[in-house]
Write an enzyme that holds these catalytic residues in place. Structure first.
Site, PDB file in Angstrom:
ATOM      1  N   LYS A  55     -12.637  -6.124  86.340  1.00  0.00           N
ATOM      2  CA  LYS A  55     -12.615  -4.687  86.684  1.00  0.00           C
ATOM      3  C   LYS A  55     -13.882  -4.010  86.181  1.00  0.00           C
ATOM      4  O   LYS A  55     -14.507  -3.222  86.893  1.00  0.00           O
ATOM      5  CB  LYS A  55     -11.357  -4.030  86.104  1.00  0.00           C
ATOM      6  CG  LYS A  55     -10.099  -4.445  86.852  1.00  0.00           C
ATOM      7  CD  LYS A  55      -8.810  -4.157  86.099  1.00  0.00           C
ATOM      8  CE  LYS A  55      -7.622  -4.760  86.840  1.00  0.00           C
ATOM      9  NZ  LYS A  55      -6.376  -4.745  86.059  1.00  0.00           N
ATOM     10  N   GLN A  99      -4.084  -2.320  80.442  1.00  0.00           N
ATOM     11  CA  GLN A  99      -3.788  -3.623  81.060  1.00  0.00           C
ATOM     12  C   GLN A  99      -2.377  -4.081  80.675  1.00  0.00           C
ATOM     13  O   GLN A  99      -2.033  -4.157  79.510  1.00  0.00           O
ATOM     14  CB  GLN A  99      -4.842  -4.662  80.629  1.00  0.00           C
ATOM     15  CG  GLN A  99      -4.695  -6.018  81.292  1.00  0.00           C
ATOM     16  CD  GLN A  99      -4.880  -5.998  82.807  1.00  0.00           C
ATOM     17  OE1 GLN A  99      -5.780  -5.366  83.331  1.00  0.00           O
ATOM     18  NE2 GLN A  99      -4.014  -6.696  83.519  1.00  0.00           N
ATOM     19  N   ASP A 122      -3.803   4.098  88.012  1.00  0.00           N
ATOM     20  CA  ASP A 122      -2.987   2.970  88.480  1.00  0.00           C
ATOM     21  C   ASP A 122      -1.525   3.387  88.699  1.00  0.00           C
ATOM     22  O   ASP A 122      -0.653   2.526  88.864  1.00  0.00           O
ATOM     23  CB  ASP A 122      -3.070   1.797  87.493  1.00  0.00           C
ATOM     24  CG  ASP A 122      -2.662   0.470  88.132  1.00  0.00           C
ATOM     25  OD1 ASP A 122      -2.607   0.397  89.381  1.00  0.00           O
ATOM     26  OD2 ASP A 122      -2.383  -0.487  87.394  1.00  0.00           O
TER      27      ASP A 122
END
Ligand code: NAP
Length: 282
Positions: A55, A99, A122
């Protein structure tokens, strides 16, 4: 027979998305704004380290700033939330990605909830999830949005189709089901307690695999001509779909790697740029 098959190439879709982003990043830069994604990794899980690195590298290639925060495995929930709150307050940071998964002693839900909605690129907060359910999210979860982007890029119809989603996690199975529903698919959601799974998957015009088990979806389950999207990413670059076997029946299918994964990353970059643009308009 093979010529009717479409391999849904996520790398091509992702490259197209990134090309469109380049111009927007340049425009922001001309206004003195450098879009910035902060990634937080807790612990030393090698797969998570790889995802976070990928990423960060993708940001760099597009001229997006990335801030990598790596916390030790023993970090407490309170310490993690404190880091997230600092990033919330930092005007240079436009997107925050924690994450998943975090070490089991951490309350992951509490940590996700600490992310400011304006930086929840996200779609992991309950508010982001709810907005997605209403079709109102600025930033729907990246992998579900990537699955929809692939269907749209290849102009595969969603409306009226029976979509079968295998998996109901809050970051993948549930949000993609809602997005398909919002696009007027008829959606069946399956999970570990579903009875007669093979039969249900066999009714799907669109099948989304979000299980976390290598090669779980069998070729014999797939309806002739179905579209198969494999969100799975298991050790050894193996998806949740038995690709070769499903290819014989599907009309279109995502491979692993080079399917949903690259589009997920491109979507994360897009959401970071969207978030930076929203600060200009605010
Ligand atoms: P997860 O949280 O573990 O959820 C897995 C889901 O699969 C659960 O809903 C579970 O049901 C269901 N399931 C497990 N065993 C099953 C069975 N035998 N029959 C039917 N359903 C079953 O996983 P996740 O985070 O959603 O991730 C799923 C996959 O997507 C993984 O391979 C992950 O690596 C991948 N992923 C990929 C990306 C990407 O960018 N490509 C991003 C995120 C995740 P219950 O709810 O009943 O337990």
């Amino acid at each position: 027979m093979m010529e009717n098959k479409v391999v849904l190439n996520g790398t091509v879709v992702a490259d197209r998305m990134k090309e469109q982003l380049q111009e927007r990043v340049a425009k922001l830069s001309a206004q003195g704004i450098l879009p910035c994604l902060a990634t937080i990794l807790v612990g030393d899980d090698p797969s998570s380290e790889t995802y976070v690195r990928m990423k960060g590298n993708a940001c760099k290639r597009l001229g997006i700033d990335s801030r990598r925060i790596h916390l030790e495995a023993a970090t407490t929930t309170e310490e993690l939330i404190a880091v997230i709150e600092q990033l919330n307050a930092d005007e240079q940071v436009h997107g925050i990605l924690l994450q998943h998964p975090v070490p089991s002693h951490i309350d992951e839900r509490a940590a996700f909830e600490a992310i400011a909605i304006s930086k929840d690129v996200d779609g992991v907060t309950t508010l982001g999830f709810a907005q997605n359910a209403f079709g109102l999210a600025n930033f729907p979860s990246c992998t579900p949005a990537a699955i929809i982007a692939i269907l749209d890029d290849y102009e595969l119809p969603i409306e009226g189709k029976h979509a079968v989603v295998v998996g109901r996690s809050p970051i993948l199975g549930k949000p993609v089901s809602l997005m398909l529903l919002n696009r007027n698919a008829t959606v069946t959601i399956c999970h570990s307690k579903t009875e007669g799974l093979a039969n249900i998957v066999g009714q799907g015009d669109i099948v989304v695999a979000a299980v976390g088990r290598p090669k779980f979806i069998q070729g014999s389950w797939i309806k002739e001509g179905a579209v198969v999207l494999d969100a799975g990413y298991n050790p050894g670059n193996v998806g949740d779909v038995d690709y070769e076997a499903c290819l014989t029946r599907a009309s279109a299918i995502t491979p692993v790697p080079a399917g949903v994964g690259p589009v997920t990353i491109a979507t994360l970059l897009k959401h970071t740029v969207d978030a930076a643009e929203l600060t200009v308009r605010a």
